[in-house]
Design an enzyme around this catalytic site. Structure first.
Site, short mmCIF file in Angstrom:
data_model
loop_
_atom_site.label_atom_id
_atom_site.label_comp_id
_atom_site.label_asym_id
_atom_site.label_seq_id
_atom_site.Cartn_x
_atom_site.Cartn_y
_atom_site.Cartn_z
N GLY A 131 0.84 -1.19 0.00
CA GLY A 131 0.00 0.00 0.00
C GLY A 131 0.87 1.24 0.00
CD GLN B 61 3.49 5.75 2.57
OE1 GLN B 61 2.49 5.23 2.09
NE2 GLN B 61 4.46 5.04 3.13
CB CYS C 159 5.14 2.18 7.42
SG CYS C 159 4.71 3.67 6.51
CG LEU C 160 6.77 0.83 1.44
CD1 LEU C 160 6.26 1.12 0.04
CD2 LEU C 160 7.86 -0.23 1.40
CG HIS D 96 -0.59 1.33 7.35
ND1 HIS D 96 0.33 0.87 8.26
CD2 HIS D 96 0.10 2.12 6.50
CE1 HIS D 96 1.52 1.39 7.96
NE2 HIS D 96 1.41 2.15 6.89
CD GLU D 97 -1.02 2.44 2.80
OE1 GLU D 97 -0.53 3.58 2.67
OE2 GLU D 97 -0.33 1.46 3.13
CG HIS E 251 0.44 6.93 5.39
ND1 HIS E 251 1.58 7.38 5.98
CD2 HIS E 251 0.61 5.60 5.21
CE1 HIS E 251 2.42 6.36 6.15
NE2 HIS E 251 1.85 5.27 5.70
NI NI Z 1 2.70 3.31 5.68
#
Ligand code: NI
Length: 185
Positions: free
Chosen positions: A45, A50, A98-99, A140-141, A144
């Site tokens: 995701g 991000q 998380c990236l 989660h997304e 963000h």
């Molecule tokens: Ni994340």
């Protein structure tokens, strides 16, 4: 085009993202770039903040999980201007990463079932109910877009233990297989 991923410490990750205005001609390309960036980084995701854009778009593709879970593996979605409609009181815990926070994995509690309203990539209105892992990734997304990160949800003791790792990420010292944009470097 693969874009650098903004990591922990960048202000854009803490901003409440703005709604997308309709018929932005560059949106299709942006969504393609988000998927490409996410696949390259082996994520499931990605939210627009991000990649440094404080706008309300998230993309998800769980195909990396196909082998172990065919049902999840076919889940791919683009959500523009998502709005959480309902979240179940029942919560489930599972590990997340998380990236934007490379090298950290923590157990996080999330609503088991959610209902969410969103526009798809063609600006069609959708309302969907999701549960389990799909609901987790969406939450989660979605977080963000609200300027919230999964590390905010861990206990104060765990967060204390993560402090030096997070400082390293801020300074650009965390190693990743993908290009990042650290807050300081
Ligand atoms: Ni994340």
């Amino acid at each position: 085009m693969i874009l650098p991923i903004f990591t922990y410490g960048n202000a854009v990750l803490r901003k409440k993202a703005d709604p997308v205005t309709k018929d932005d001609p560059k949106l299709k390309e942006l969504i393609d770039n988000m998927f490409e960036t996410m696949y390259h980084a082996e994520g499931v995701g990605l939210a627009a903040p991000q990649i440094g854009l404080p706008i309300r778009i998230l993309v998800i593709d769980l195909k990396a999980l196909k082998e172990d879970n065919p049902e999840l593996g076919s889940f791919k979605v683009v959500m523009i201007n998502p709005e959480m409609v309902e979240m179940s009181e029942d919560e489930v815990t599972n590990e997340e990463g998380c990236l934007s926070i490379p090298g950290i994995h923590e157990t996080v509690s999330r609503a088991q079932i959610i209902k969410i309203k969103y526009l798809d990539a063609d600006y069609n209105e959708n309302i969907g109910e999701f549960d389990g892992y799909k609901a987790r990734v969406i939450q989660h997304e979605y977080d963000h877009l609200e300027g919230s990160l999964f590390t905010d949800k861990v206990s104060p003791i765990r967060r204390q233990l993560l402090k030096s790792k997070l400082t390293n990420i801020v300074k650009g010292k965390a190693s990743t297989s993908y290009k990042t944009k650290p807050a300081q470097s």
